[in-house]
Design a protein around this motif. Structure first.
Motif, short mmCIF file in Angstrom:
data_model
loop_
_atom_site.label_atom_id
_atom_site.label_comp_id
_atom_site.label_asym_id
_atom_site.label_seq_id
_atom_site.Cartn_x
_atom_site.Cartn_y
_atom_site.Cartn_z
N ARG A 144 0.76 -1.08 -0.08
CA ARG A 144 -0.08 -0.07 -0.06
C ARG A 144 0.87 1.31 0.12
O ARG A 144 0.70 2.23 -0.64
CB ARG A 144 -0.93 -0.08 1.26
N VAL A 145 1.92 1.29 0.93
CA VAL A 145 2.57 2.55 0.91
C VAL A 145 3.75 2.60 -0.20
O VAL A 145 4.14 3.46 -0.69
CB VAL A 145 3.21 2.64 2.28
N GLY A 147 1.89 3.11 -3.15
CA GLY A 147 1.41 4.65 -3.06
C GLY A 147 2.32 5.63 -3.53
O GLY A 147 2.16 6.62 -4.23
N ILE A 148 3.55 5.33 -3.07
CA ILE A 148 4.79 6.31 -3.49
C ILE A 148 5.00 6.23 -5.04
O ILE A 148 4.98 7.02 -5.76
CB ILE A 148 5.74 5.73 -2.53
N PHE A 149 4.87 4.97 -5.27
CA PHE A 149 5.17 4.76 -6.87
C PHE A 149 4.28 5.16 -7.68
O PHE A 149 4.72 6.06 -8.55
CB PHE A 149 5.28 3.23 -7.16
N THR A 150 3.05 5.24 -7.48
CA THR A 150 1.84 5.66 -8.16
C THR A 150 1.93 7.10 -8.31
O THR A 150 1.78 7.82 -9.17
CB THR A 150 0.64 4.93 -8.07
N GLY A 171 -0.54 0.40 -7.00
CA GLY A 171 -1.09 1.05 -5.95
C GLY A 171 -2.43 0.90 -5.50
O GLY A 171 -2.92 0.32 -4.26
N ASP A 172 -3.34 1.27 -6.57
CA ASP A 172 -4.56 1.17 -6.14
C ASP A 172 -5.21 -0.16 -6.34
O ASP A 172 -6.50 -0.47 -5.92
CB ASP A 172 -5.46 2.11 -7.15
N VAL A 173 -4.69 -1.23 -7.11
CA VAL A 173 -5.18 -2.56 -7.11
C VAL A 173 -4.48 -3.44 -6.16
O VAL A 173 -5.10 -3.77 -5.29
CB VAL A 173 -5.20 -3.17 -8.49
N GLY A 175 -5.60 -3.90 -2.20
CA GLY A 175 -6.05 -5.56 -1.97
C GLY A 175 -5.47 -5.81 -0.90
O GLY A 175 -6.25 -6.49 0.02
N ALA A 176 -4.19 -5.60 -0.81
CA ALA A 176 -3.49 -6.17 0.48
C ALA A 176 -4.10 -5.61 1.69
O ALA A 176 -4.09 -6.17 2.84
CB ALA A 176 -2.01 -6.02 0.32
#
Lengths: 739, 739
Positions: free
Chosen positions: B187-188, B191-194, B231-233, B237-238
């Motif tokens: 998630r994090v 999130g940074i990647f996206t 990030g969003d999928v 999900g995780a």
């Protein structure tokens, strides 16, 4: 009454006398040219007009609440009968302190500008000593209020019965709520006023019309300068007045409870110790004021050094002198308490240093924000928000370390909870230590807006560039002291909040006892298992037992509900004030645009703008926008108490304090960093004034304005007001809570 | 084993089977033109490359922690011996769910775009059913993991000893920590990647080069689309996998503790009830998927209605069916638990509705932010921050109301704390109710990035404007479901956090017992007064007594220190991730500028940009920037536990949950509102695309990106991971805490 008590009224008189002396000295200075005097008169008139309006509103609120408290105390007998009067005097004294400070500041700005024509040192001296009027008035009036009430109540009740001393000190705490209500209006209303004017002036003036800050052609300029006085002087003063008396009285109450079984002499010493330390700090703050002077060619660093000499000099003197005073008083656990005091003093300094690091252009965080201007406003905002959130770490670590150490020292070098009351008294003593330098710390805070206004006055009066350079140097210094001052206000609010939470349980005890004593035949709700509780059973409960009795344990859903609600209120309160500034600034923008459109002579310089109208808009907006946050802050602890009782209220206070501390520090530091990133660029970095980078930085600064000067400081008030109010309505809460 | 248990593996198999069916169905669709397939392949390759890298890092962390847990469990005997394995499987299953979901999403985007060439309904169907693959895989694997472990442990320990059942359920909880570590990185890191890719692409593409979003000439475009998937999928999900298994297992553990003295049959029913409800919800979610269809000329409202039919249909079916299932199971206090379940379901819906109100352009808050663009970016930011802070009120009120009601119903219609365990079980049941629709709710969440990528694919492949209009409609719908999904994730994290706090105390008991049983001669630190505690004494303590025993009362300074630190960590964690995005976006900007400069053919359209390099930059940045937040999140509960023991840890969890909930809701809603304010202007309001207003709105949107997609969701993980970890290391904490 122990002889040491008399140091308190003496210090009060000395502080007020010194304040009067500094005021007279400042008034002897000339206001300079006719233009300078005229501009200062404009600002003064605007400030007085605003304050008159504010006092009308706050007076109505104070009197209404006093009447309600009278009914609760005299008709329903659910409350201590002194509460209404204590409440009222707290509000009045706090208002008086703000009024005097603000009057002084509005007299001082032109005089500072004029003295700066003579020399930098003269300018610094006038501005700083005028600031000292405010600082010393706040602590002087605080100590006076404390002296009078303590004298009256101890003569009424006597000091031989340990329980009566607890009642006396807890009763005195209730005048903190009056101060809290006053400071709510002064700090938050003032914050809305000043930032509506500031943001509005910047949006049209700097960004649209392309005229510099403080240009006399901008109709919102006077309102902006008025705002500095009502928000940053009167508001800050009322805020810290409340922290100051709150901390001293909460510590006195904690001392009374902690030493209730140690005999009258020891207990009374513990009660007056915080007052005596406050008095000592006040006397040494007066001495510290005389340390502040500088040479003519002083750099920014030297100017900062000059102020630092005053504050740190006072701190060192307090640390040393308190050893002798505490020994002479013959306090129990004297070294432990002294170490707790020291922990508080150092925590205050650490918070100030951290604020300086995170907001001053001399350090990496602000420079990183300035560098982010190269990729436009979005990265400036992201960077500022990120740095601001990170900046929370050090102040919180400092405060929790301070709390931990103060508890450890206060409870006689132990971490156990069998000495809970002693440890909490240690925390109270740390808070007193932190605020003991308030007389002079507040002087450096109030100095900021005075220097800011002096710069505005110099700009508008078209003084020599060299003078303007000097007032700029003084102003820039004020930005740094403002950031450290804010950190100090937030840190002390956190410690005050914790001390008040502990006092709350004492007040609950007294409230119940009061109702039981009256023998009204009132039946307590069954869920408190109190129907059969007799007064002496209640008396024998210590704090730990009280918490177990009321089930104030962390996994009680009532506590969890309270905590989530408290944290939420911190955000909602900030959101309301942010939106209020946005709305009011929008009105200001419309008004300035209208004046530019309908009065073409303004931009040509042939016609005076209608300054008064802008002041009136800010004044009206501030009052109107205060409604919602005031109702929220005043209603929350009452409603929570009525539904979820003591566990709900304590959860609420804890959640608001924990989340509010971080949130408010985040907003204050992000705002300060944006402000100084802009200044850093104006000093010639990343393209300097007028570049794209500068434009991006101005956007950051504008966002930061309500962050650091409205929403951020507003949270201190929310946390303290809710705690104070919980204490005042404690008896009622217990009597009629639902579940 | 009660027969009802077998519904759990059955539901798991059905869900995974349905997911496979939907996957096959989607794969039968054509990927469209060669360009479309090529672009999809680019995105897929990037996503796989990123995930490979991430799994390498997270694998190392998982294995290292497993080894540490082995040493603690087998060498020092301070921990339950099942912990290392449970931990590892949790991490692996969570990773698998994310991987399958993301693979599916990358296959689905071109197919969705291609289906949209046929009709709007066909596009919706492909995108939504591909999203359902993700949703059903998450719940299917979650139920599978639960089934296997419950089967193994009950056969190993048996279910006749009430105490052993408590041990079994609490042991199972520890695989939640594996899932938590996995979701931290997913998630994090995702999130940074996206957001690094998204912000970087926007800053150079939209603002500097003036090319539209998703223009194939922008080298960062592919990385941006990859980011949506990782990030969003995978990340979402995780995150929700962890909430799902965490909530079911925490409720099972609470049930085991609450009914420990009611006999094996009743206790076991309470344990499996949350699993059975989860299974029921999963089966009905599969049914709900088939409700989602729309007509060809569907408006935005009708599209939203189509998704709503699926989610709300499933919710209503669950509410009704659970009456029969719970009756048939013969649960104690069946109606109370059903009402608690219902309270949870309704709380979830209320949070979703509130998120929609505060972030959709159909309502006042977002429109006010759009209107603020008229006075420039500064007022857009101030407005968004203000609205975001205000938006916290309703979700928090919904959650505390839900908690209060669930407690009241769960404890058999009482608010007393003598039924604390029962009430907490009720809260657990509410959380299960909220997450029971996860199979289909998550389908609508995963649908969003698929539609977004389909739009990107259509744009880059130069498809017909009519097709682009259809994918835009699908994408815009995805923005709204993303906002409600985020609210749902945050709300469920809060409830999970509270349920885990209660389980923590059970694990503390088990941890101590484990050490006492071993008879290692280990002497507990004296401050816990445990040196002489025997196993049966400990067994007889209920939750309230545990809290009193450990002094987890609100005014214990250890609790206060924990709370302030927890709230601070929420801010610092957010600050770190915000800054990480800022830094990584800066690198992306440099790279895109370099490509534009060195490869002039790109802008002319004669040369393909180097997409892979941008993907690599985001990948590397995400891994590097994950170091600090990971260490912080993993170290905090351990360090706090070692120093301040159980009260410190519970304070930490409570502070982080209370402040984190509000902070994360604030960031998610502010970000969503900025995004949609921009869309509102693009729809033609306030000057439309290209106007000054639009530019100001783009700045708001860019600031909102890391707010809503990195820092905001990251807090869920922080809160849950710290709670999970506290449970895992509970035994060690008690054994060696210092003060």
């Amino acid at each position: 009454m122990p002889a040491w008590f008399w140091l308190v009224p003496v210090a009060s008189v000395v502080a007020l006398g010194a304040a009067y002396g500094f005021f007279r000295e400042m008034m002897k200075e000339s206001e300079g040219t006719e233009t300078m005097a005229r501009i200062a008169a404009h600002v003064r008139a605007g400030a007085i007009a605003y304050l008159k309006q504010q006092y009308k509103v706050v007076g109505t609120v104070l009197v209404s609440l006093t009447l309600i408290f009278c009914v609760v105390a005299y008709v329903f007998h659910m409350q201590n009968p002194w509460v209404p009067f204590a409440f009222l005097t707290g509000g009045m004294f706090s208002g008086l302190a703000g009024f005097i400070g603000m009057r002084t500041a509005t007299y001082a700005s032109a005089r500072t500008a004029n003295a700066a024509r003579r020399s930098l040192n003269a300018g610094l001296r006038v501005a700083f000593r005028s600031g000292a009027v405010m600082g010393l008035t706040v602590v002087g009036l605080g100590l006076l209020d404390i002296s009078i009430w303590f004298f009256v109540l101890t003569h009424f009740y006597g000091t031989n019965d340990a329980h009566q001393v607890v009642v006396i000190t807890t009763t005195m705490l209730t005048f903190g709520m009056g101060a809290a209500v006053q400071s709510l209006f002064a700090r938050v209303g003032g914050g809305i006023f000043t930032k509506a004017a500031d943001v509005g002036a910047d949006l049209v003036g700097k960004i649209e019309a392309g005229i510099p800050e403080d240009d006399p052609r901008n109709p919102a300029t006077i309102a902006d300068n008025v705002g500095d006085n009502v928000g940053d002087v009167a508001g800050m003063g009322a805020d810290l007045y409340e922290s100051y008396v709150g901390v001293i009285l909460a510590s006195a109450a904690l001392g009374a409870a902690a030493y209730a079984s140690s005999g009258a002499t020891i207990q009374l010493k513990a009660v007056i110790a915080p007052m005596v330390i406050g008095a000592l700090g006040t006397l040494l703050s007066v001495v510290g004021v005389f340390f502040v002077r500088t040479g003519e060619k002083a750099t920014q660093k030297q100017l900062l050094g000059a102020l630092g000499r005053g504050v740190n000099g006072a701190a060192v003197m307090i640390a040393v002198a308190s050893i002798f005073v505490m020994r002479a008083m013959g306090l129990e656990n004297m070294w432990g308490l002294w170490l707790a005091l020291l922990a508080g003093l150092l925590t205050g300094i650490a918070i100030g240093q951290a604020a300086e690091y995170f907001t001053s252009q001399g350090y990496a965080p602000t420079q990183r924000i300035a560098a982010a201007t190269k990729t436009g406003p979005a990265t400036v905002i992201i960077g500022g928000l990120g740095e601001g959130m990170m900046s929370v770490a050090i102040p919180v670590m400092a405060v929790v370390t301070g709390i931990g150490l103060a508890y450890f020292f206060g409870s006689g070098f132990s971490f156990g909870t069998d000495t809970l009351s002693l440890g909490l008294y240690g925390i109270g003593m740390a808070a007193v230590g932190m605020l003991s330098t308030l007389g002079i710390t507040l002087a450096t805070d109030a100095y900021g807006p005075i220097a800011d206004n002096a710069g505005g006055n110099a700009e508008m009066s078209g003084l020599d560039p060299e003078v303007r350079r000097r007032t700029d140097a003084l102003d820039s210094l004020g930005n740094t002291t403002a950031a450290t001052g804010k950190g100090f206000a937030i840190g002390s609010a956190a410690l005050t909040g914790i001390a008040l939470m502990a006092s709350y349980l004492e007040e609950v005890k007294i409230g119940i006892q009061h109702i039981l004593d009256r023998g009204l035949g009132y039946t307590f709700p069954d869920h408190f298992h109190l129907a059969s509780t007799a007064t002496d059973q209640l008396q024998s409960l210590n704090l730990m037992q009280m918490m177990t009795h009321y089930e104030v344990v962390l996994i009680n859903p009532k506590v969890i509900i309270g905590m989530f609600t408290g944290a939420m209120l911190a955000f909602v309160f900030s959101g309301i004030t942010m939106k209020a500034v946005g709305r009011a600034a929008g009105q200001m923008v419309d008004e300035v645009r209208r004046q530019f459109r309908e009065m073409p002579g303004i931009m040509a310089g042939t016609q005076d703008p209608d300054y008064a109208r802008c002041v009136a808009i800010s004044t009206k907006a501030a009052q109107r926008e205060m409604m919602l946050p005031s109702i929220l802050a005043i209603a929350a602890p009452v409603v929570m108490g009525f539904i979820f009782g003591v566990p709900g209220v304590l959860g609420l206070l804890a959640g608001a304090a924990a989340a509010g501390f971080s949130l408010s520090m985040f907003m204050a530091n992000a705002g300060g960093a944006w402000d100084n990133a802009k200044k850093y660029i104006e000093e010639g970095h990343h393209g300097g004034k007028g570049s794209e980078s500068h434009k991006a930085a101005v956007i950051g600064d504008t966002v930061g304005d309500p962050f650091k000067d409205t929403a951020g400081p507003g949270l201190n008030i929310l946390v303290k007001l809710m705690a104070m109010e919980a204490i005042v309505v404690a008896g009622v809460t217990v009597a009629i809570s639902l579940v």
